[in-house]
Design an enzyme around this catalytic site. Structure first.
Site, PDB file in Angstrom:
ATOM      1  N   LEU A   1      90.042 -10.224 -12.636  1.00  0.00           N
ATOM      2  CA  LEU A   1      89.398  -8.908 -12.642  1.00  0.00           C
ATOM      3  C   LEU A   1      89.138  -8.375 -14.050  1.00  0.00           C
ATOM      4  CD1 LEU A   1      91.455  -7.289  -9.746  1.00  0.00           C
ATOM      5  CD2 LEU A   1      89.301  -8.547  -9.618  1.00  0.00           C
ATOM      6  N   HIS A   2      88.116  -7.524 -14.133  1.00  0.00           N
ATOM      7  CA  HIS A   2      87.741  -6.891 -15.403  1.00  0.00           C
ATOM      8  C   HIS A   2      87.306  -5.451 -15.115  1.00  0.00           C
ATOM      9  CE1 HIS A   2      83.722  -7.687 -13.921  1.00  0.00           C
ATOM     10  NE2 HIS A   2      83.984  -8.987 -13.882  1.00  0.00           N
TER      11      HIS A   2
ATOM     12  N   GLY B   1      84.499  -4.184 -14.687  1.00  0.00           N
ATOM     13  CA  GLY B   1      83.479  -4.043 -13.640  1.00  0.00           C
ATOM     14  C   GLY B   1      84.147  -3.816 -12.287  1.00  0.00           C
ATOM     15  N   HIS B   2      85.155  -4.634 -11.995  1.00  0.00           N
ATOM     16  CA  HIS B   2      85.891  -4.481 -10.731  1.00  0.00           C
ATOM     17  C   HIS B   2      86.624  -3.132 -10.723  1.00  0.00           C
ATOM     18  CE1 HIS B   2      85.864  -8.993 -11.295  1.00  0.00           C
ATOM     19  NE2 HIS B   2      85.325  -8.892 -10.111  1.00  0.00           N
TER      20      HIS B   2
ATOM     21  N   GLY C   1      79.119  -4.357  -6.332  1.00  0.00           N
ATOM     22  CA  GLY C   1      78.495  -4.156  -7.638  1.00  0.00           C
ATOM     23  C   GLY C   1      77.015  -4.531  -7.651  1.00  0.00           C
TER      24      GLY C   1
ATOM     25  N   ASP D   1      75.618  -8.189  -8.976  1.00  0.00           N
ATOM     26  CA  ASP D   1      75.200  -9.293  -8.104  1.00  0.00           C
ATOM     27  C   ASP D   1      74.214  -8.712  -7.100  1.00  0.00           C
ATOM     28  OD1 ASP D   1      77.265 -11.475  -8.962  1.00  0.00           O
ATOM     29  OD2 ASP D   1      78.403  -9.631  -8.731  1.00  0.00           O
TER      30      ASP D   1
HETATM   31  P1  AMP Z   1      83.565 -11.144  -7.819  1.00  0.00           P
HETATM   32  O1  AMP Z   1      85.028 -10.992  -7.990  1.00  0.00           O
HETATM   33  O2  AMP Z   1      82.856 -11.655  -9.041  1.00  0.00           O
HETATM   34  O3  AMP Z   1      83.175 -11.826  -6.548  1.00  0.00           O
HETATM   35  O4  AMP Z   1      82.998  -9.661  -7.674  1.00  0.00           O
HETATM   36  C1  AMP Z   1      83.571  -8.710  -6.828  1.00  0.00           C
HETATM   37  C2  AMP Z   1      82.753  -7.454  -6.863  1.00  0.00           C
HETATM   38  O5  AMP Z   1      82.701  -6.977  -8.213  1.00  0.00           O
HETATM   39  C3  AMP Z   1      81.284  -7.668  -6.449  1.00  0.00           C
HETATM   40  O6  AMP Z   1      80.867  -6.554  -5.669  1.00  0.00           O
HETATM   41  C4  AMP Z   1      80.570  -7.728  -7.772  1.00  0.00           C
HETATM   42  O7  AMP Z   1      79.212  -7.359  -7.683  1.00  0.00           O
HETATM   43  C5  AMP Z   1      81.358  -6.738  -8.581  1.00  0.00           C
HETATM   44  N1  AMP Z   1      81.190  -6.932 -10.022  1.00  0.00           N
HETATM   45  C6  AMP Z   1      81.328  -8.086 -10.725  1.00  0.00           C
HETATM   46  N2  AMP Z   1      81.021  -7.894 -12.022  1.00  0.00           N
HETATM   47  C7  AMP Z   1      80.667  -6.588 -12.149  1.00  0.00           C
HETATM   48  C8  AMP Z   1      80.242  -5.767 -13.242  1.00  0.00           C
HETATM   49  N3  AMP Z   1      80.106  -6.239 -14.478  1.00  0.00           N
HETATM   50  N4  AMP Z   1      79.977  -4.455 -12.996  1.00  0.00           N
HETATM   51  C9  AMP Z   1      80.089  -3.953 -11.737  1.00  0.00           C
HETATM   52  N5  AMP Z   1      80.498  -4.661 -10.669  1.00  0.00           N
HETATM   53  C10 AMP Z   1      80.772  -5.965 -10.866  1.00  0.00           C
END
Ligand code: AMP
Length: 281
Positions: free
Chosen positions: A33-34, A36-37, A148, A151
């Site tokens: 996680l970062h 964004g999450h 987010g 994606d």
């Molecule tokens: P992931 O863990 O990459 O499958 O992403 C989980 C959720 O976090 C998804 O809804 C992504 O679109 C969102 N997400 C990933 N990166 C970002 C970001 N930089 N800013 C906002 N949401 C994000």
């Protein structure tokens, strides 16, 4: 924050929230996680009494087995990060079998929205995403779930699944969170060298140039696309997958930009595939 690893425990904990008539917001992730999450969790926290998050690296959505195996597992760190922004409950299934059991045979498949772009480059990806998201929404049954905009195609696919299958949940959109230089935050960024990170900035740079050109009155699709492609070509070592100007709702490519529309881009740098997009408004 409570952490549960089984579906049975998840259901038990959710029942406590429901018995107390507490509203539930949901954010699903694959971990690593970062910020964004974190921002999705904060949005959920502002709109619900309880935030439930999930961390599950879903093998169904990886067409590339190596990509799946490379996915970082840092549950302790992720849990701390989720707790720091007010997550009440984390569902981190203990295994793939915990989620899919032994005889799993079903799939959710979205039509036109899932075919282009990521659908071309990652066969079966959206089938995996749609299936696991439908399953998670069915398990958690939140009032809303936050996804987010980073994606964007995934977000539209999820919105379509929810609308088509009449899943009683509201999908909220979270804005893309970026590094200081503009690069969209992604778990994959950590696989890049310092030079790779520098080069990867060309993606957002190109998208921002196109957005500004649109704001300045340029509407010609091929011209707006060429601005992004040019920015990417200026950096060595970037392999472009696609750059596309699309209608926000249908994701059909446009010859002439007409709001609401988006510029989507995907490119590979140092073997790491990155995606980004920007609204042209
Ligand atoms: P992931 O863990 O990459 O499958 O992403 C989980 C959720 O976090 C998804 O809804 C992504 O679109 C969102 N997400 C990933 N990166 C970002 C970001 N930089 N800013 C906002 N949401 C994000």
């Amino acid at each position: 924050m409570k952490i549960v690893h089984t579906i049975a425990d998840l259901r038990r904990e959710l029942a406590f929230f429901r018995d107390a008539r507490e509203s539930i917001g949901f954010v699903c992730t694959m971990g690593a996680l970062h910020q964004g999450h974190q921002s999705l969790i904060k949005t959920a926290r502002m709109n619900a009494k309880r935030v439930v998050a999930s961390i599950f690296v879903n093998p169904l959505q990886f067409s590339d087995k190596k990509d799946f195996e490379k996915y970082t597992n840092v549950l302790g760190r992720d849990a701390a990060l989720l707790e720091s922004v007010g997550t009440a409950l984390l569902f981190a299934p203990s295994s793939v079998t915990e989620m899919y059991g032994d005889g799993f045979q079903s799939a959710v498949e979205v039509g036109d929205l899932s075919k282009p772009f990521e659908g071309v480059d990652r066969p079966g990806h959206f089938r995996g995403v749609s299936t696991v998201v439908a399953m998670l929404l069915n398990l958690v049954q939140p009032e809303f779930a936050v996804f987010g905009e980073k994606d964007f195609q995934q977000l539209r696919v999820v919105e379509q699944v929810v609308a088509d299958l009449k899943i009683p949940v509201r999908i909220m959109r979270g804005p893309t969170i970026r590094e200081e230089g503009g690069l969209a935050m992604s778990s994959r960024n950590s696989r890049l060298s310092a030079q790779g990170l520098e080069r990867a900035r060309a993606i957002s740079r190109g998208l921002f140039i196109a957005r500004d050109a649109f704001a300045g009155g340029n509407r010609e699709g091929s011209f707006l696309r060429s601005l992004v492609i040019e920015a990417l070509r200026l950096e060595p070592g970037i392999e472009i997958s696609y750059v596309a100007l699309v209608d926000e709702r249908t994701l059909k490519e446009l010859d002439v930009a007409a709001a609401p529309c988006r510029m989507l881009a995907a490119a590979t740098i140092e073997g790491v595939r990155l995606i980004d997009n920007i609204a042209l408004i």
